[in-house]
Design a protein around this motif. Structure first.
Motif, PDB file in Angstrom:
ATOM      1  N   SER A  41      29.414 -17.116 -28.210  1.00 29.52           N
ATOM      2  CA  SER A  41      30.000 -17.247 -29.544  1.00 29.52           C
ATOM      3  C   SER A  41      31.403 -16.664 -29.604  1.00 29.52           C
ATOM      4  O   SER A  41      32.303 -17.249 -30.212  1.00 29.52           O
ATOM      5  CB  SER A  41      29.114 -16.563 -30.593  1.00 29.52           C
ATOM      6  OG  SER A  41      27.834 -17.139 -30.633  1.00 29.52           O
ATOM      7  N   ALA A  45      35.450 -18.775 -29.751  1.00 24.52           N
ATOM      8  CA  ALA A  45      36.234 -18.467 -30.953  1.00 24.52           C
ATOM      9  C   ALA A  45      37.602 -17.898 -30.593  1.00 24.52           C
ATOM     10  O   ALA A  45      38.620 -18.227 -31.214  1.00 24.52           O
ATOM     11  CB  ALA A  45      35.468 -17.479 -31.835  1.00 24.52           C
ATOM     12  N   LYS A  48      39.658 -20.923 -29.144  1.00 21.45           N
ATOM     13  CA  LYS A  48      39.870 -22.102 -29.985  1.00 21.45           C
ATOM     14  C   LYS A  48      40.906 -21.869 -31.078  1.00 21.45           C
ATOM     15  O   LYS A  48      41.786 -22.714 -31.292  1.00 21.45           O
ATOM     16  CB  LYS A  48      38.540 -22.531 -30.616  1.00 21.45           C
ATOM     17  CG  LYS A  48      38.658 -23.719 -31.560  1.00 21.45           C
ATOM     18  CD  LYS A  48      37.314 -24.033 -32.208  1.00 21.45           C
ATOM     19  CE  LYS A  48      37.441 -25.179 -33.198  1.00 21.45           C
ATOM     20  NZ  LYS A  48      36.169 -25.484 -33.885  1.00 21.45           N
ATOM     21  N   PHE A  74      36.077 -25.173 -42.367  1.00 18.67           N
ATOM     22  CA  PHE A  74      35.713 -24.523 -41.098  1.00 18.67           C
ATOM     23  C   PHE A  74      34.254 -24.076 -41.112  1.00 18.67           C
ATOM     24  O   PHE A  74      33.505 -24.300 -40.157  1.00 18.67           O
ATOM     25  CB  PHE A  74      36.637 -23.343 -40.837  1.00 18.67           C
ATOM     26  CG  PHE A  74      36.313 -22.591 -39.575  1.00 18.67           C
ATOM     27  CD1 PHE A  74      36.837 -22.997 -38.364  1.00 18.67           C
ATOM     28  CD2 PHE A  74      35.475 -21.491 -39.618  1.00 18.67           C
ATOM     29  CE1 PHE A  74      36.531 -22.317 -37.196  1.00 18.67           C
ATOM     30  CE2 PHE A  74      35.163 -20.799 -38.459  1.00 18.67           C
ATOM     31  CZ  PHE A  74      35.694 -21.209 -37.242  1.00 18.67           C
ATOM     32  N   THR A  77      31.684 -27.064 -41.090  1.00 17.56           N
ATOM     33  CA  THR A  77      31.579 -27.788 -39.821  1.00 17.56           C
ATOM     34  C   THR A  77      31.107 -26.912 -38.671  1.00 17.56           C
ATOM     35  O   THR A  77      30.459 -27.405 -37.733  1.00 17.56           O
ATOM     36  CB  THR A  77      32.942 -28.394 -39.441  1.00 17.56           C
ATOM     37  OG1 THR A  77      33.931 -27.361 -39.376  1.00 17.56           O
ATOM     38  CG2 THR A  77      33.359 -29.436 -40.468  1.00 17.56           C
ATOM     39  N   ASN A  78      31.415 -25.615 -38.707  1.00 21.26           N
ATOM     40  CA  ASN A  78      31.153 -24.766 -37.548  1.00 21.26           C
ATOM     41  C   ASN A  78      29.826 -24.021 -37.623  1.00 21.26           C
ATOM     42  O   ASN A  78      29.095 -23.971 -36.626  1.00 21.26           O
ATOM     43  CB  ASN A  78      32.290 -23.755 -37.383  1.00 21.26           C
ATOM     44  CG  ASN A  78      32.246 -23.063 -36.048  1.00 21.26           C
ATOM     45  OD1 ASN A  78      32.421 -23.678 -35.006  1.00 21.26           O
ATOM     46  ND2 ASN A  78      32.018 -21.761 -36.075  1.00 21.26           N
ATOM     47  N   GLN A  82      26.663 -23.751 -34.759  1.00 21.96           N
ATOM     48  CA  GLN A  82      26.318 -22.493 -34.104  1.00 21.96           C
ATOM     49  C   GLN A  82      24.852 -22.130 -34.343  1.00 21.96           C
ATOM     50  O   GLN A  82      24.145 -21.683 -33.428  1.00 21.96           O
ATOM     51  CB  GLN A  82      27.227 -21.371 -34.615  1.00 21.96           C
ATOM     52  CG  GLN A  82      28.674 -21.479 -34.192  1.00 21.96           C
ATOM     53  CD  GLN A  82      28.886 -21.140 -32.729  1.00 21.96           C
ATOM     54  OE1 GLN A  82      27.955 -20.786 -32.017  1.00 21.96           O
ATOM     55  NE2 GLN A  82      30.109 -21.259 -32.266  1.00 21.96           N
ATOM     56  N   GLU A 121      30.922 -14.481 -33.428  1.00 18.23           N
ATOM     57  CA  GLU A 121      31.981 -15.454 -33.688  1.00 18.23           C
ATOM     58  C   GLU A 121      33.040 -14.877 -34.615  1.00 18.23           C
ATOM     59  O   GLU A 121      34.243 -15.123 -34.448  1.00 18.23           O
ATOM     60  CB  GLU A 121      31.395 -16.726 -34.291  1.00 18.23           C
ATOM     61  CG  GLU A 121      32.440 -17.819 -34.465  1.00 18.23           C
ATOM     62  CD  GLU A 121      31.865 -19.074 -35.097  1.00 18.23           C
ATOM     63  OE1 GLU A 121      32.387 -20.155 -34.828  1.00 18.23           O
ATOM     64  OE2 GLU A 121      30.896 -18.948 -35.868  1.00 18.23           O
ATOM     65  N   CYS A 234      34.333 -15.846 -41.752  1.00 17.80           N
ATOM     66  CA  CYS A 234      35.497 -16.414 -42.430  1.00 17.80           C
ATOM     67  C   CYS A 234      36.601 -15.392 -42.650  1.00 17.80           C
ATOM     68  O   CYS A 234      37.735 -15.752 -42.908  1.00 17.80           O
ATOM     69  CB  CYS A 234      35.085 -17.011 -43.780  1.00 17.80           C
ATOM     70  SG  CYS A 234      34.336 -15.819 -44.899  1.00 17.80           S
TER      71      CYS A 234
END
Length: 242
Positions: A41, A45, A48, A74, A77-78, A82, A121, A234
């Motif tokens: 994880s 991150a 990316k 984000f 979608t992410n 995960q 992450e 986030c």
């Protein structure tokens, strides 16, 4: 990869969940699970986000969308991806390692693994925002190694110097490992069978396991609440325009 690693670790720790003679191996399975989910994880991150940062700044400068819109997109979608990858690995390895097959314990085990994935992450995104990929990978590896060291398996809590024992409260893996161990052996679990042991079997009783490794039965929700204070996935994006 999660599917294959789940099969590999499940077969490697065969019968560890029900065999009292393999209790320490089963705790090893817990820490390996946490390390695997953490690294898979945190590293993507870190690598990316820096590649997207330049484009994101340009699009925000052109007022194509708001920063909050990017946050929502984000997460939508992410996070499901995960969590799905974590579920695939956890369900396969949990079954093949012969853990106690009750929905309550499995969901408790899965919940800790999901939190580990999201927290790792989040840390990766913080490092990816603040550093370049090379430095981020290096610092991320060091942070993860230190958290593993103070998780309570490589060095048991009972064997730590008192000053370093209090340092272990900083490690989010401490709470994760304790949560996994409690979900497997806690809450009045019956004595285990010892498949390959004749006569005395030291870790047959779960109470003995908790005493030996310095953990406390029934602290699952305390561990969950402490881990919930870690950075959310986030939050790192707030620093990207500074």
């Amino acid at each position: 990869m999660h599917f294959l690693v789940g099969i590999l670790l499940g077969l490697l720790f065969e019968n560890a969940g029900i065999d009292g003679g393999k209790t320490i191996n089963n705790i090893g399975f817990c820490i390996v699970t946490l390390v695997y989910l953490s690294y898979t994880s945190i590293m993507p991150a870190i690598l990316k986000f820096p590649s997207e940062l330049h484009i994101l700044r340009k699009e925000l400068f052109n007022n194509w969308y708001k920063l909050s819109t990017y946050f929502v997109a984000f997460l939508v979608t992410n996070m499901p991806l995960q969590m799905m990858f974590c579920f695939i690995y956890t369900s396969i390895s949990y079954y093949l390692s012969a853990q106690l097959m009750t929905w309550t314990r499995f969901l408790m085990f899965l919940f800790v693994c999901q939190l580990m994935t999201l927290i790792s992450e989040g840390i990766g995104l913080i490092l990816g925002t603040a550093m370049n990929p090379v430095n981020g990978v290096f610092i991320g590896s060091i942070i993860t190694c230190l958290c593993i060291l103070f998780a309570g398996f490589l060095v048991l809590f009972n064997h730590m110097p008192i000053s370093l024992y209090y340092v272990s409260y900083i490690s989010y893996m401490r709470y994760a490992l304790e949560g996994l161990v409690v979900s497997i052996y806690g809450y009045g679990r019956e004595p285990l069978i010892c498949l390959n042991e004749e006569g005395y079997c030291h870790y047959r009783f779960p109470e003995t396991t908790f005493k030996e490794i310095g953990m406390t039965d029934g602290k699952y929700w305390t561990d969950i609440s402490n881990r919930g204070q870690q950075p959310a996935a986030c939050k790192p994006h707030m620093a990207l325009l500074v």
